[in-house]
Structure formats: structure tokens, C-alpha cells
Design a protein around this motif. Structure first.
Motif, mmCIF file in Angstrom:
data_model
loop_
_atom_site.group_PDB
_atom_site.id
_atom_site.type_symbol
_atom_site.label_atom_id
_atom_site.label_comp_id
_atom_site.label_asym_id
_atom_site.label_seq_id
_atom_site.Cartn_x
_atom_site.Cartn_y
_atom_site.Cartn_z
ATOM 1 N N ARG A 138 -11.544 -28.645 -7.388
ATOM 2 C CA ARG A 138 -10.405 -28.755 -8.308
ATOM 3 C C ARG A 138 -10.702 -29.906 -9.265
ATOM 4 N NH1 ARG A 138 -6.714 -26.548 -3.924
ATOM 5 N NH2 ARG A 138 -7.205 -24.401 -4.503
ATOM 6 N N GLU A 196 -9.930 -32.197 -12.636
ATOM 7 C CA GLU A 196 -8.937 -32.699 -13.594
ATOM 8 C C GLU A 196 -9.669 -33.033 -14.890
ATOM 9 O OE1 GLU A 196 -5.466 -32.951 -14.641
ATOM 10 O OE2 GLU A 196 -5.316 -33.379 -12.478
ATOM 11 N N GLY A 255 -4.046 -29.899 -15.508
ATOM 12 C CA GLY A 255 -4.952 -29.564 -14.421
ATOM 13 C C GLY A 255 -4.269 -29.715 -13.093
ATOM 14 N N PRO A 256 -5.018 -29.738 -12.009
ATOM 15 C CA PRO A 256 -6.455 -29.483 -11.990
ATOM 16 C C PRO A 256 -6.790 -27.995 -12.069
ATOM 17 C CG PRO A 256 -5.681 -30.098 -9.790
ATOM 18 C CD PRO A 256 -4.499 -30.166 -10.696
ATOM 19 N N PHE A 257 -8.036 -27.689 -12.492
ATOM 20 C CA PHE A 257 -8.512 -26.317 -12.603
ATOM 21 C C PHE A 257 -9.631 -26.078 -11.601
ATOM 22 C CE2 PHE A 257 -6.995 -27.709 -16.798
ATOM 23 C CZ PHE A 257 -5.965 -26.795 -16.979
ATOM 24 N N ASP A 258 -9.679 -24.835 -11.104
ATOM 25 C CA ASP A 258 -10.669 -24.509 -10.072
ATOM 26 C C ASP A 258 -12.010 -24.101 -10.674
ATOM 27 O OD1 ASP A 258 -8.612 -24.971 -8.411
ATOM 28 O OD2 ASP A 258 -8.504 -22.951 -7.547
ATOM 29 N N GLU A 295 -10.091 -32.622 -5.741
ATOM 30 C CA GLU A 295 -9.924 -32.011 -4.432
ATOM 31 C C GLU A 295 -11.043 -31.009 -4.224
ATOM 32 O OE1 GLU A 295 -6.043 -30.030 -3.679
ATOM 33 O OE2 GLU A 295 -5.287 -31.615 -5.006
ATOM 34 N N SER A 329 -9.809 -20.225 -3.705
ATOM 35 C CA SER A 329 -8.991 -20.429 -4.883
ATOM 36 C C SER A 329 -7.952 -19.332 -4.970
ATOM 37 C CB SER A 329 -9.870 -20.397 -6.131
ATOM 38 O OG SER A 329 -9.069 -20.410 -7.285
#
Ligand code: ADP
Ligand code: ZN
Length: 729
Positions: free
Chosen positions: A5, A7, A17-20, A51, A56
Motif C-alpha cells: 500500500r 502513499e 491514498g494509499p494505493f495498492d 502497509e 488487494s
């Protein structure tokens, strides 16, 4: 398959964010704290892994892979700290994380990397060649001889033997030396001042007891909450910190020592460096980008185990942390003024608690918050049995105004210092020559065109200057309104006092320390060193002269306008004044010659004055806490300030009204909204302030944050600049 994850490190609030991202094997080790370059739509952006996850919510075909790993990244506990700051101080994750990443990350400052140089080592063949008198050029011989002492970089050999790289290349071709790439550390220079001792003195009984009590707390679960080291000025607090740091290092752990802005306290840094040597990394604002990067990496790699620095040093990437010291914990520089508006003392508490470290806050003038909340260890007396200097309050209400800014009694004391060949420190809370310029004929008064404040006369540069926006214009010879030529410069600043003292006390040298002189060559430390070198001299300046300096020859400390800070309409005015007067007083009488203190004031009966005169922090704090309890101010409540500014007055009024209404709906019961109240216009912008006072901290912060975010998302606050300040100072 693992998912990170990420940011994004962009300031755009819209990018939430956060984006996977999918992490392939080829990237090597990726974990919380790794910095990645990732594809984002059609762009590439930098982000931090906050993280790691097994799966996901997005389908695999929607998951992109990062492009590459950037630099060393940071540690998981610092990622936590950065995210916490974003929440606690109503900022963005990118800003919070920006504080805990290697200097230069994601700001386009990526050119900041290790400096790599070629380093040379002599081989066996090289030694033999020297011994056997093999055929060698003079330069080759010189280079090899230097290398007998050990490995050197090309730059070092050039400096020692004037040998260039072509010589080294030829030696390498002949197999007489080996060369490899190494990281070269860019060393910070000139942080410390003074010839600090490398050996510890024998501790006094009080110091010993304080060290023992602190060491006993190492490893204690509650140690991260903090212990107050309440020691009068000159009680030897720094020796106590040093002894505890040494104990922590001996146990294989690491330490952070926070000091007020380093430029202002070069002596303190010098003492740590002298005692602990290369184990100390120093982080401060005067470092070059490269030096900062290298010091940071030395901490990250474990090569340096102590970090000394101003508030941002609380983010030093030290593993196995055991101790955080905050010296002069009352100092206002621990609060950051820009976004995120964090308080390093609170961040330190958070970090110490999370890492099981001991937090020590030292000062002669504790904040009411600390006095109320913390366990305390006292150092009630100065080292060497010196007594505290007597303080004389001089009532300026009875002074003849024609006498000028320096009272007769102060002049007498200064004359005595000159006679005895000693030193004095004189403080006045304003730089420049005079704070007001007015026309004697028509009464016109020069104000700033951008701000609702007076322009300050600066004679040295021949200008009128605004201390808020730095607007400057030439000092006029005649009135712009009536043409009158009799202009009066009233009031006094450091330049006027410097001139008065130089005239009256000649030939005694007078040094001036304020933001104008310390910006010059040699800066702040240069002025302090010059003062230190003289046998007998006066140092005049702003608050800067009151900070933690230790000059034993100073026998007089005088403050000319002790009430300047008392007049601010702020509930901390009394606290600040007490602290300033006490700290200034603390510069005097640090040797057997003794010392005295003169405080010129219009409010001799204010608790800040009378208690400072008796060096009585306990009585001052008892009274101050009583008053705060009655009025419901911190530490008995939490404050959050929302400040709005706009070019148009109606715009800012409308926005402030809207924000106040929404807050009233969102805040938890018991929270109180004060304002919107006007503030003086600054930098051509009208300003309003809303203050929230509440007993429920976390809920109130969350409510303010989400309310403002919602209004920003609705674009309801266009044309408005807005700042949220949790625990405003
Ligand atoms: P504080 O920070 O409490 O104002 P400092 O740490 O600056 O005090 O100490 C004041 C002075 O006393 C310094 O010059 C320091 O070197 C000296 N000092 C501190 N402890 C001792 C000691 N145990 N014996 C002799 N001198 C000491
Ligand atoms: Zn201005």
C-alpha cells in the motif's frame, strides 16, 4: 504474491491514498518504509510503502507494478510517526511522511545521493616496488608513500601530495594500487562553538542523584511519558544529559538530543561533539543538502548512534532508540510554524512511548503543561556553589522619559562592569533603530502598505522596514503628507541601544546580536565567539542573547523592556515573560566574580516579574496554573486554531462564518467556539481567527479536520488560505 500500500508523496489533497501495487520478485526487498517510483495513470510518482498486505480489494489485472525502489527509504516506526503527525496536526499523509524520509526524497531533490569517489589502496606489489627501489616517477613514488598509511580517496591524495588521477590510473595499470568506489561522507562544519572539554567533570551530588534517578527509569514502561529535569540556570543540566546518554550507549541503545535552533546554541552542540566524538550526527538547517543526506544515512546505518539537532532531529532514523532529551523544553522553536504544525515535544513523547525510550525534558523555566503532568527531578542550585544573582526590578513608570531607554541605575551598573573589566549582556526585544517614525508637524505616522503595523527605522541600511512582510523603503527626509522636515524616531531597538552604549562606554567593545547581524558572515556563532574572546565587553541584542549561553565573565544581565512580551493578548504572555526574564537573568553570575541582574519594567507587580526576581519557578507556576484552571486554558483544555486569510475582506468574513457554522455542527458536545475574531491585516491579506476550546482532544481534532476537508472538497473556500493549528503557541 505481495501487495504494497503506497502513499503518494504529492501535495495535491485530491490524491487520497494509499494505493495498492503488486510487488514482483525482481524489486528485491520491499517493506513498510520503502520508497518506490510507481506508475500513476499516465504519470510516474514517488510514494512510500505504508502497509504490506497479502491481497488487494482490486482484481489482479488492475494492479500495477512499481517501476523501481528509490534510495534507502525509512523505517516502519518512522512511517507510523509520520502518519500519526498527519492525523494529529490536521495535515496530509504526504507532508507527515515527508518529515521521516531521507532528505530530498520525492521533492525533485533526488539528485541528493551518496557522493561516490574512487579510493586507492596500495597492493603487495606496490609495497615491494617501493622497497626495491623499482623504477617509479617522482609523483608515483609520492602517491605510494602516502598510501602506506592507509586507504585514501583521490581527493585526499591530491590534497596531500598534489598527485592527479592520471598518475593513479597508471599505478593501477601496473598493479601497484587497487581502486574501488566508496561513499564519501560530507562532514558538517562549524556547528559547535568553544573549546569544550572532552573529559567529564566529577558530578556534583545533585547531578549524580539526577543521573541515578534517570538511569533507574531506563526500560520503565512509563518512561516515554517524560520526566522533567527542573534545574536552575547554571545547574549543569548538560552534564546530566551527557551522563545519561553515555549510559544508554553503553547498553547498546541510541539517543536523540533536541536543542533549540542550533544557530542559537552553538555551545551546547560543541559540548556533545567534544564528549561523544564521531558517534554524534548533527542535523541542522545550515547543512548543505549533501551533508544533511550523509548525516541522515550515518544514523540510518547505525554508524552514528546519537543525533543532536533542533526540532526535526526528533525524526532521526535511529534504530534501538533508548533516550530522547529535550533541552530548554520551554523554547518556542519546538513548535513548527508551517504545515504540519507539529510540536516536537509531543512527537517525542509519541516516539518515546512507542519505542520504550526514556524522555527527559530539561529547563529552568518549565511550561505549566510539563509542571502539571510530569514527574520531576530538581537541580535546585548552581554548580560550584555559586548563588543565583540578585535581581533588581527598576520601575520605569517613575522614570523621566527624557532619560531615554536606559535607566540611570542600569547605566551605573554598566559603568561598574567597565571599571572592573567584566562583561555585560543587555537585551531589548526589538531589532532596528526605532519602532516609530512620525512627522512632528502633521503627526503622520509611517505604516506598512501591506500590513497594519508600524514600519521600523533601520539606520544602518537607511530604510524603513516592515518586520512582518519585509517591505522596505528608503528612510524619508521629509513628510510625504505635509512636506515637514522634522521627523522624530521614537522608541528604541537594538541599533539605538548599541549606539548609546558604544558612545557612553567607550572604549569598551559593544557587540550586537539580532536577526540582522547574525545573517552576516560568520553569523551568530561568530558574534558570540568575538564576545567570548574579549576580556571586557557588552553584548546587546534581542531574545537571542538570553538563550542558554555560558560566559563565566558576565556579571551583569539587563533587560530594557521586560514587559514587551507581556502586552500580547495571549494567555501565554505571562509564561513567556517569566521564562524570558529568568533565562536572561541566568546568563549572569556564572563565576566567582558573582553577578547581578537589572529588569526595567512598567509592570513590576506582575507575577512574571516578581517571581523571576526571586528565581521562584514553583510559585510562578502554582499561580499560573491556578489562573489557567479558572479560565479553562491549557493544560485544562485543548485548543485548536483555524486561521483564514483572503485579499478581500468580505471573502474572508463569509468563509470564516461558514467554517464556524459547520464546526458548530460537527464538534463534540462541550467544545466551545471562540470567534471568528479579526486579526491585524498582514501581507495584504485580511485575516480571521477561530479558536476551538475543548476537553475531548481526539474527537475535536477529527471533527475539525473532516469539516475543513469537506469544505475544501466542495470548493467552498476558494480564494481563502487556511491553516489549522493544534495546540497553537
Ligand atoms: P545549565 O544548562 O543547567 O544552565 P550548564 O550545563 O551550562 O548549565 O553548566 C553550567 C556550567 O557549569 C558549564 O560551564 C559547565 O561546564 C559547568 N559544570 C557543569 N557540571 C559541572 C561539574 N560537575 N563540575 C564542574 N563544572 C561543571
Ligand atoms: Zn508589512
Amino acid at each position: 504474491m505481495s501487495i504494497a500500500r503506497v502513499e503518494p508523496l504529492t501535495t495535491a489533497r485530491a490524491l487520497r491514498g494509499p494505493f495498492d501495487y503488486l510487488i514482483p520478485e525482481r524489486l528485491g526487498e520491499v517493506g513498510v518504509g520503502t520508497v518506490l517510483e510507481v506508475p500513476f495513470g499516465r504519470r510516474r510518482i514517488t510514494g512510500v510503502v505504508v502497509e504490506m498486505a497479502e491481497r488487494s480489494d482490486l482484481p489482479p489485472e488492475k494492479l500495477a507494478e512499481p517501476i523501481r525502489v528509490v534510495g534507502t527509504g525509512t523505517t516502519p516506526d518512522l512511517v507510523d510517526l509520520g502518519r500519526w503527525i498527519a492525523e494529529e496536526y490536521c495535515s496530509t499523509p504526504a507532508r507527515g511522511l515527508g518529515l521521516v524520509l531521507p532528505p530530498g526524497t520525492g521533492t525533485g531533490g533526488e539528485r541528493t545521493r551518496f557522493r561516490v569517489e574512487k579510493s586507492s589502496r596500495i597492493t603487495e606489489a606496490g609495497r615491494e616496488a617501493l622497497d626495491n627501489g623499482a623504477r617509479l616517477g617522482a609523483k608515483q613514488k609520492l602517491a605510494l608513500t602516502q598510501l602506506l598509511e592507509g586507504e585514501l580517496t583521490g581527493r585526499q591524495i591530491a590534497a596531500r601530495a598534489g598527485v592527479d588521477s592520471s598518475t593513479l590510473r597508471r599505478l593501477e595499470e601496473r598493479g601497484l594500487i587497487e581502486r574501488r568506489n566508496v561513499n564519501v561522507r560530507r562532514r558538517p562544519t562549524g556547528a559547535g562553538v568553544g573549546n569544550a572539554a572532552t573529559e567529564a567533570p566529577a558530578l556534583t551530588g545533585d547531578q549524580r542523584a539526577a543521573v541515578d534517578a534517570l538511569v533507574a527509569r531506563l526500560g520503565d514502561l512509563a518512561a516515554g511519558e517524560g520526566v522533567l529535569l527542573n534545574g536552575v540556570t547554571g545547574s549543569g543540566k548538560t552534564e546530566v544529559y551527557l551522563a545519561v546518554v553515555e549510559e544508554v550507549l553503553a547498553r547498546g541503545r541510541t539517543a536523540i538530543v533536541l536543542v533549540p535552533e542550533i544557530g542559537l546554541t552553538p555551545q551546547a552542540v560543541g559540548r556533545f561533539q567534544a564528549r561523544l566524538g564521531d558517534r554524534v550526527a548533527v542535523l541542522h538547517s545550515a547543512l548543505s543538502a549533501g551533508q544533511r543526506f550523509d548525516e541522515w544515512q550515518r544514523l540510518m546505518s547505525g554508524e552514528a548512534t546519537v543525533c543532536v539537532g533542533p526540532r526535526s532531529a526528533v525524526f532521526a532514523p535511529l534504530g534501538n532508540l533508548g533516550l530522547i532529551v529535550i533541552d530548554e523544553e520551554h523554547d518556542s522553536s519546538y513548535k513548527q510554524e508551517g504545515d504540519p504544525r507539529y510540536d516536537a515535544r509531543e512527537v517525542a513523547r509519541r516516539r518515546a512511548t512507542a519505542t520504550g525510550s526514556l524522555l527527559v525534558l530539561g529547563t529552568a523555566t518549565p511550561r505549566p503543561e510539563s509542571w502539571e503532568r510530569l514527574d520531576r527531578i530538581d537541580l535546585p542550585a548552581r554548580v560550584d556553589g555559586q548563588s543565583m544573582p540578585p535581581v533588581e526590578l527598576v520601575d520605569m513608570r517613575e522614570a523621566d522619559p527624557r532619560q531615554g531607554p536606559i535607566h540611570r541605575r542600569t547605566w551605573e551598573a554598566l559603568a561598574e562592569v567597565r571599571e572592573k573589566g567584566q562583561k555585560a549582556i543587555v537585551m531589548i526585544n526589538r531589532r532596528g533603530f526605532a519602532p516609530w517614525l512620525t512627522c512632528r508637524t502633521c503627526g503622520h505616522h509611517w505604516g506598512c502598505p501591506n500590513c497594519d503595523v508600524s514600519l521600523i527605522v533601520h539606520r544602518e541600511s537607511g530604510q524603513l522596514i516592515c518586520h512582518h512582510c519585509n517591505h522596505a523603503e528608503p528612510l524619508p527626509g521629509r513628510c510625504s503628507e505635509c512636506g515637514g522636515t522634522t521627523l522624530s524616531q521614537t522608541g528604541a531597538g537594538t541599533q539605538r541601544i548599541e549606539r548609546l552604549l558604544a558612545e557612553e562606554l567607550a572604549p569598551m567593545p559593544v557587540f550586537r546580536l539580532d536577526a540582522d547581524t547574525s545573517a552576516g558572515p560568520g553569523g551568530h556563532a561568530g558574534i558570540l565567539s568575538a564576545f567570548d574572546r574579549e576580556e571586557s565587553a557588552v553584548l546587546v541584542g534581542t531574545q537571542m542573547v538570553a538563550k542558554g549561553h555560558d560566559f563565566p565573565e558576565v556579571t551583569l544581565a539587563a533587560i530594557l523592556d521586560a514587559d514587551a512580551t507581556l502586552r500580547f493578548p495571549d494567555f501565554r504572555a505571562e509564561e513567556r515573560t517569566f521564562s524570558l526574564v529568568t533565562q536572561l537573568a541566568g546568563r549572569s553570575g556564572r563565576s566567582r566574580a558573582g553577578g547581578r541582574v537589572i529588569v526595567q519594567t512598567l509592570a513590576p507587580n506582575a507575577p512574571s516579574m516578581s517571581n523571576a526576581a526571586t528565581h521562584d519557578s514553583a510559585s510562578f507556576l502554582a499561580g499560573e496554573l491556578g489562573r489557567r484552571r479558572e479560565l479553562g486554558y491549557p493544560p485544562y483544555s485543548h485548543l485548536i486554531r483555524v486561521q483564514l486569510a483572503a485579499e478581500g475582506e468580505p471573502d474572508v468574513d463569509r468563509a470564516a462564518g461558514l467554517v464556524a457554522d459547520r464546526l458548530a455542527e460537527a464538534l463534540p458536545p462541550g467544545a466551545e467556539i471562540l470567534g471568528p475574531a479579526p486579526m491585524f491585516r498582514a501581507r495584504n491579506r485580511y485575516r480571521r481567527r477561530i479558536l476551538i476550546r475543548s476537553g475531548t482532544r481526539a474527537e475535536s481534532i477529527a471533527a475539525v479536520h473532516s469539516t475543513i476537508e469537506a469544505l475544501l472538497a466542495d470548493r467552498a473556500l476558494r480564494k481563502i488560505t487556511l491553516a489549522i493549528d493544534v495546540d497553537p503557541q
